[in-house]
Design a protein around this motif. Structure first.
Motif, short mmCIF file in Angstrom:
data_model
loop_
_atom_site.label_atom_id
_atom_site.label_comp_id
_atom_site.label_asym_id
_atom_site.label_seq_id
_atom_site.Cartn_x
_atom_site.Cartn_y
_atom_site.Cartn_z
N VAL A 149 0.79 -1.19 0.26
CA VAL A 149 0.09 -0.16 -0.02
C VAL A 149 0.77 1.18 0.12
O VAL A 149 0.59 2.19 -0.74
CB VAL A 149 -0.84 0.03 1.23
N ILE A 150 1.96 1.13 0.95
CA ILE A 150 2.84 2.52 1.10
C ILE A 150 3.39 2.73 -0.40
O ILE A 150 3.77 3.82 -0.84
CB ILE A 150 3.72 2.39 2.07
N LEU A 151 3.95 1.64 -1.03
CA LEU A 151 4.62 2.03 -2.38
C LEU A 151 3.85 2.21 -3.44
O LEU A 151 4.11 3.13 -4.14
CB LEU A 151 5.33 0.42 -2.89
N PHE A 152 2.49 1.99 -3.36
CA PHE A 152 1.52 2.35 -4.22
C PHE A 152 1.42 3.88 -4.10
O PHE A 152 1.49 4.63 -4.96
CB PHE A 152 0.16 1.63 -4.07
N ILE A 153 1.21 4.33 -2.77
CA ILE A 153 1.28 5.68 -2.39
C ILE A 153 2.20 6.34 -3.23
O ILE A 153 2.11 7.65 -3.34
CB ILE A 153 0.99 5.84 -0.93
N LEU A 154 3.49 6.00 -2.60
CA LEU A 154 4.56 6.72 -3.25
C LEU A 154 4.72 6.65 -4.77
O LEU A 154 5.01 8.13 -5.16
CB LEU A 154 5.88 6.10 -2.78
N ALA A 155 4.43 5.90 -5.31
CA ALA A 155 4.36 5.84 -6.90
C ALA A 155 3.39 7.06 -7.31
O ALA A 155 3.66 7.81 -8.13
CB ALA A 155 4.08 4.66 -7.33
N ALA A 156 2.07 6.84 -6.64
CA ALA A 156 1.06 7.88 -7.18
C ALA A 156 1.47 9.41 -6.66
O ALA A 156 1.27 10.21 -7.60
CB ALA A 156 -0.26 7.54 -6.61
N SER A 157 1.99 9.38 -5.51
CA SER A 157 2.23 10.79 -5.12
C SER A 157 3.47 11.29 -5.90
O SER A 157 3.40 12.39 -6.23
CB SER A 157 2.95 10.86 -3.60
N THR A 158 4.37 10.63 -6.30
CA THR A 158 5.60 11.17 -7.25
C THR A 158 5.12 11.64 -8.54
O THR A 158 5.36 12.91 -9.02
CB THR A 158 6.78 10.22 -7.48
N THR A 159 4.06 10.85 -9.10
CA THR A 159 3.92 11.15 -10.34
C THR A 159 2.79 12.33 -10.34
O THR A 159 2.90 13.13 -11.13
CB THR A 159 3.01 9.98 -11.18
N PHE A 160 1.99 12.52 -9.26
CA PHE A 160 1.14 13.45 -9.12
C PHE A 160 1.91 14.74 -8.98
O PHE A 160 1.49 15.85 -9.58
CB PHE A 160 0.33 13.32 -7.74
N ALA A 161 2.84 14.95 -8.22
CA ALA A 161 3.82 16.16 -8.10
C ALA A 161 4.46 16.44 -9.47
O ALA A 161 4.39 17.56 -9.92
CB ALA A 161 4.92 15.82 -7.22
N GLN A 162 4.65 15.34 -10.20
CA GLN A 162 5.50 15.86 -11.53
C GLN A 162 4.30 16.31 -12.50
O GLN A 162 4.54 17.12 -13.28
CB GLN A 162 6.01 14.63 -12.22
N LEU A 163 3.07 15.81 -12.47
CA LEU A 163 2.01 16.20 -13.43
C LEU A 163 1.76 17.85 -12.91
O LEU A 163 1.49 18.62 -13.87
CB LEU A 163 0.89 15.32 -13.34
N LEU A 164 1.85 17.93 -11.77
CA LEU A 164 1.50 19.48 -11.48
C LEU A 164 2.24 20.38 -11.81
O LEU A 164 2.18 21.41 -12.33
CB LEU A 164 1.34 19.71 -9.74
N SER A 165 3.60 19.91 -11.70
CA SER A 165 4.82 20.77 -12.26
C SER A 165 4.80 20.91 -13.65
O SER A 165 4.86 22.08 -14.28
CB SER A 165 6.08 20.08 -11.67
N PHE A 166 4.38 19.78 -14.64
CA PHE A 166 4.52 19.89 -15.77
C PHE A 166 3.47 20.50 -16.56
O PHE A 166 3.57 21.23 -17.66
CB PHE A 166 4.29 18.52 -16.49
N SER A 167 2.19 20.58 -16.08
CA SER A 167 1.11 21.28 -16.32
C SER A 167 1.18 22.72 -15.96
O SER A 167 0.46 23.60 -16.74
CB SER A 167 -0.02 20.60 -15.80
N GLY A 168 2.07 23.10 -15.06
CA GLY A 168 2.16 24.56 -14.82
C GLY A 168 1.34 24.76 -13.57
O GLY A 168 1.56 26.08 -12.95
N ALA A 169 0.88 24.05 -13.18
CA ALA A 169 -0.22 24.40 -11.94
C ALA A 169 0.62 24.75 -10.67
O ALA A 169 0.31 25.83 -9.97
CB ALA A 169 -1.03 23.18 -11.67
N SER A 170 1.64 23.99 -10.49
CA SER A 170 2.50 24.31 -9.14
C SER A 170 3.26 25.51 -9.26
O SER A 170 3.10 26.35 -8.31
CB SER A 170 3.53 23.02 -9.04
N THR A 171 3.59 25.67 -10.61
CA THR A 171 4.46 27.10 -10.92
C THR A 171 3.67 28.20 -10.63
O THR A 171 4.13 29.18 -9.89
CB THR A 171 5.16 26.95 -12.16
N GLY A 172 2.32 28.21 -11.35
CA GLY A 172 1.47 29.35 -11.20
C GLY A 172 1.04 29.65 -9.55
O GLY A 172 1.07 30.68 -9.32
N PHE A 173 0.57 28.44 -9.16
CA PHE A 173 0.33 28.75 -7.86
C PHE A 173 1.23 29.08 -6.78
O PHE A 173 1.05 30.30 -5.90
CB PHE A 173 -0.14 27.15 -7.01
#
Length: 439
Positions: A289-313
């Motif tokens: 479960v923890i490894l699934f969470i880590l995998a999901a979280s890492t990709t989630f952060a990368q997508l926020l960055s790639f889409s410009g959402a995290s930079t804009g916020f």
């Protein structure tokens, strides 16, 4: 796509999936699939998502997580944890609020060995609640200490959540683990002080009975403590001490803890293959479960960055020109509010992609911030209406005890935790003093 729209799509989809009852892990995975398709280019984006997932799981720094979990499971399934709590009860004679004190001391001891808040609360609740209710303890003096001390497992090593935070946030796992020791001890002292003072001022809330005095003297009284508690605390000292003096990395110290735990089961002659098998199965379940969470979280952060959402916020936050202290207070306030409705892992996965760049830009000590975030996450375990430990406690008490009673029992201990959080904020050395001693 403009960044507000991208941010709204990602977070809106996430909250929608969680609102309809989808487990947290699968909610994040679903959002990652949507984000990969929209922002990374359809089928090519899905391929990149798979590669990102693979790269997020091959980090050697994640190894302490299953080792710390296995360490606690071995001690739990072989019964050594129960022996330790029984020995603590025998060592304490007629004192105000004896069973509440046993709950705090026993729960803190188990926290230094398990690293699991849920396991801590479930075990202590199942052991202590029936006897405390039979002797007429007030709900605040029975349920409150058990729930409060369960959260300490999130701070004191071995803490799997601290390892997760260190991995996701890029904080030194070793320093973060050691940084939680003093705040955890301060909380335990605060809980003990509250129980003793309230027991003296309102003795009817924690009635003293003849059973509170075991009648044992000398070695009969302290022998079980020396035999069943001190050696297990030696495991904790070996794990933390090896990191503190620079002899071992977090992974190596976790391996030392597992080895010491297994050796302890042989020394106490409680080792069985069935207990080892149960420990391995439970460790595998939690680790997956923890490894699934880590995998999901890492990709989630990368997508926020790639889409410009995290930079804009982040650019909007930086334009407010907040001081580092105000920035930290805003972060902690966000976590405390989120703790009322979200679980700790979701809170970390949502906030860390935004909090850490802000902290680094403001030159905030990340270990200090990480410890405060862990305390805020711990407070969320007890915060109504959806604090996780409140729900766990409801599952182990009789049906006659309603959820509002459990909420009220947690309030004094939430206050103590907030005081400790304020102390760490105003006196950073509480969090960073021990990590700075690492050789």
């Amino acid at each position: 796509m403009d960044w507000p729209l991208a941010l709204g799509l990602m977070l809106g989809s996430l909250f929608f999936f969680m609102a309809v009852g989808m487990p947290v892990v699968f909610a994040f995975l679903a959002v990652n699939l949507i984000g990969a398709w929209v922002f990374l280019g359809g089928e090519m984006g899905l391929g990149q998502w798979v590669r990102n997932t693979n790269s997020s799981l091959i980090s050697f720094s994640l190894t302490p997580i299953p080792l710390f979990v296995l360490m606690g499971e071995v001690l739990f399934h072989t019964g050594l944890a129960f022996r330790a709590i029984d020995a603590i009860e025998k060592a304490i004679s007629r004192v105000p609020g004896k069973l509440s004190i046993v709950s705090i001391l026993g729960g803190t001891t188990f926290a230094t060995l398990s690293g699991s808040s849920i396991a801590n609360t479930a075990m202590m609740g199942g052991m202590m609640m029936p006897e405390m209710m039979r002797r007429g303890y007030h709900p605040t003096m029975s349920m409150g200490p058990i729930m409060a001390v369960g959260g300490i497992a999130m701070l004191i090593p071995p803490s799997a959540l601290a390892v997760m935070m260190g991995s996701l946030a890029g904080i030194s796992i070793e320093r973060l683990l050691i940084g939680g020791i003093l705040p955890g001890i301060l909380m335990a002292i605060g809980f003990l002080g509250y129980v003793v003072i309230r027991s003296i001022m309102r003795p009817q809330d924690a009635p003293v009975s003849e059973q509170d005095d075991s009648g044992l003297k000398g070695w009969q009284k302290w022998g079980p403590f020396c035999k069943n508690v001190l050696p297990l605390l030696g495991i904790f000292i070996a794990v933390v001490g090896s990191m503190l003096i620079g002899w071992a990395s977090p992974t190596e110290s976790a391996a030392i803890g597992v080895l010491a735990s297994v050796l302890a089961t042989f020394i106490y002659r409680v080792f069985t293959l069935s207990a080892l098998w149960k420990s391995l199965i439970e460790t595998a379940k939690v680790s997956v479960v923890i490894l699934f969470i880590l995998a999901a979280s890492t990709t989630f952060a990368q997508l926020l960055s790639f889409s410009g959402a995290s930079t804009g916020f982040l650019s909007v936050i930086r334009s407010l020109d907040l001081s580092p202290a105000m920035l930290i207070l805003c972060m902690l306030l966000i976590l405390l509010i989120m703790g009322m409705v979200l679980d700790q892992i979701s809170m970390m996965m949502i906030t860390l992609p935004f909090f850490m760049p802000l902290a680094l830009a403001a030159n905030i000590d990340t270990v200090w911030l990480g410890v405060m975030m862990l305390i805020a996450l711990e407070i969320g375990l007890l915060t109504p209406p959806f604090g996780l430990l409140l729900i766990v406690m409801q599952s182990v008490v009789p049906p006659a005890i309603r959820l509002p009673q459990i909420y009220r029992a947690a309030v004094p201990f939430i206050t103590i935790e907030l005081v400790v959080l304020a102390a760490v904020f105003f006196i950073p050395v509480i969090a960073v003093g021990l990590p700075n001693l690492i050789k």
